[in-house]
Design a protein around this motif. Structure first.
Motif, short mmCIF file in Angstrom:
data_model
loop_
_atom_site.label_atom_id
_atom_site.label_comp_id
_atom_site.label_asym_id
_atom_site.label_seq_id
_atom_site.Cartn_x
_atom_site.Cartn_y
_atom_site.Cartn_z
N LEU A 1 0.83 -1.20 0.00
CA LEU A 1 0.00 0.00 0.00
C LEU A 1 0.87 1.25 0.00
CD1 LEU A 1 -2.74 1.47 0.26
CD2 LEU A 1 -2.50 1.20 2.74
N HIS A 2 1.90 1.26 0.80
CA HIS A 2 2.76 2.44 0.89
C HIS A 2 3.63 2.64 -0.35
CE1 HIS A 2 1.84 2.52 5.33
NE2 HIS A 2 1.46 3.69 4.86
N LEU A 3 3.81 1.59 -1.15
CA LEU A 3 4.50 1.78 -2.43
C LEU A 3 3.68 2.66 -3.36
CD1 LEU A 3 5.93 -1.73 -3.35
CD2 LEU A 3 7.22 0.34 -2.82
N VAL A 4 2.37 2.49 -3.32
CA VAL A 4 1.49 3.26 -4.20
C VAL A 4 1.16 4.63 -3.61
CG1 VAL A 4 -0.41 2.89 -5.80
CG2 VAL A 4 0.20 1.06 -4.31
N ASN A 5 1.01 4.67 -2.30
CA ASN A 5 0.68 5.93 -1.64
C ASN A 5 1.34 5.97 -0.26
OD1 ASN A 5 -0.40 8.16 -0.43
ND2 ASN A 5 -2.51 7.73 -0.98
N PRO A 6 2.50 6.60 -0.16
CA PRO A 6 3.22 6.64 1.11
C PRO A 6 2.44 7.29 2.25
CG PRO A 6 4.62 7.40 -0.67
CD PRO A 6 3.24 7.25 -1.24
N LYS A 7 1.45 8.12 1.93
CA LYS A 7 0.68 8.80 2.97
C LYS A 7 -0.59 8.04 3.36
CE LYS A 7 2.10 13.41 1.49
NZ LYS A 7 1.62 14.70 1.02
N ALA A 8 -0.81 6.88 2.76
CA ALA A 8 -2.05 6.13 2.99
C ALA A 8 -2.21 5.76 4.46
CB ALA A 8 -2.07 4.88 2.13
N ASP A 9 -3.42 5.88 4.93
CA ASP A 9 -3.79 5.52 6.29
C ASP A 9 -4.12 4.03 6.32
OD1 ASP A 9 -5.34 5.05 8.65
OD2 ASP A 9 -5.77 7.19 8.76
N MET A 10 -3.70 3.36 7.36
CA MET A 10 -3.95 1.92 7.47
C MET A 10 -5.44 1.59 7.54
SD MET A 10 -1.15 0.69 6.91
CE MET A 10 -1.89 -0.91 6.91
N LYS A 11 -6.27 2.58 7.80
CA LYS A 11 -7.72 2.36 7.82
C LYS A 11 -8.19 1.83 6.47
CE LYS A 11 -12.09 4.51 9.08
NZ LYS A 11 -12.82 3.53 8.35
N ILE A 12 -7.49 2.17 5.41
CA ILE A 12 -7.85 1.68 4.07
C ILE A 12 -7.84 0.15 4.05
CG2 ILE A 12 -7.06 1.52 1.66
CD1 ILE A 12 -6.01 4.41 1.99
N LEU A 13 -6.80 -0.45 4.62
CA LEU A 13 -6.71 -1.91 4.65
C LEU A 13 -7.77 -2.51 5.56
CD1 LEU A 13 -2.84 -2.41 4.62
CD2 LEU A 13 -4.45 -2.71 2.74
N GLU A 14 -8.06 -1.83 6.66
CA GLU A 14 -9.13 -2.29 7.54
C GLU A 14 -10.48 -2.25 6.82
OE1 GLU A 14 -8.82 0.09 11.07
OE2 GLU A 14 -7.04 -0.99 11.76
N ASP A 15 -10.69 -1.18 6.05
CA ASP A 15 -11.94 -1.07 5.28
C ASP A 15 -12.07 -2.19 4.24
OD1 ASP A 15 -12.59 1.19 6.72
OD2 ASP A 15 -12.04 2.60 5.14
N LEU A 16 -10.92 -2.72 3.80
CA LEU A 16 -10.92 -3.84 2.85
C LEU A 16 -11.05 -5.19 3.54
CD1 LEU A 16 -8.16 -2.59 0.41
CD2 LEU A 16 -10.62 -2.69 -0.02
N GLY A 17 -11.12 -5.16 4.88
CA GLY A 17 -11.33 -6.40 5.62
C GLY A 17 -10.08 -7.01 6.23
N LEU A 18 -8.95 -6.31 6.19
CA LEU A 18 -7.73 -6.83 6.80
C LEU A 18 -7.57 -6.27 8.21
CD1 LEU A 18 -5.09 -6.56 3.93
CD2 LEU A 18 -6.15 -8.63 4.81
N SER A 19 -7.24 -7.13 9.14
CA SER A 19 -6.96 -6.67 10.50
C SER A 19 -5.57 -6.04 10.51
CB SER A 19 -7.00 -7.84 11.47
OG SER A 19 -5.90 -8.72 11.23
#
Length: 130
Positions: free
Chosen positions: A102-120
């Motif tokens: 995720l950080h390769l594509v967007n270094p500023k991305a919030d980890m909430k994005i992965l949680e929203d996709l269903g990953l703990s």
């Protein structure tokens, strides 16, 4: 209605033969709304996304983000500050964790994005190969 992203008479051709992929595309995308780009194989969907993301430049026409031509503000600046892109093919780097991918594509991305996709939180830090 706040226009966030705009295509103004965008054309795209590639190769020495100048094969036309997109012709006179005009579109306004409102901030806060979700859009889907659909069409048959070869219709130019991926090309259109590449133009919106600033990965490619249009042959003619203008792509604007928040009213500014991304060619003028800089494609790399646009990609770095405003774009997250996930490809449909298996383009994840398998030896990295989901968080690292995720950080390769967007270094500023919030980890909430992965949680929203269903990953703990634990899963987002786990190596994909395991």
């Amino acid at each position: 209605m706040t226009i966030c992203l705009q295509l103004d008479h965008v054309n795209y051709s590639y190769g020495a033969a100048k094969i036309r992929v997109l012709s006179d595309v005009n579109a306004d995308f409102e901030s806060g709304k979700m859009y889907a780009i659909t069409g048959p194989s070869g219709a130019g969907k991926s090309t259109l996304l590449s133009l919106l993301a600033g990965l490619d430049a249009p042959s003619d026409g203008v792509v604007r983000f928040e009213g500014k031509d991304i060619a003028t503000t800089g494609y790399s600046k646009h990609r770095r500050e405003h774009v997250s892109l996930v490809f449909q093919d298996h383009n994840l780097i398998d030896y990295l964790t989901p968080e690292e991918n995720l950080h390769l594509v967007n270094p500023k991305a919030d980890m909430k994005i992965l949680e929203d996709l269903g990953l703990s939180r634990e899963e987002s830090k786990r190596n994909i190969m395991h």
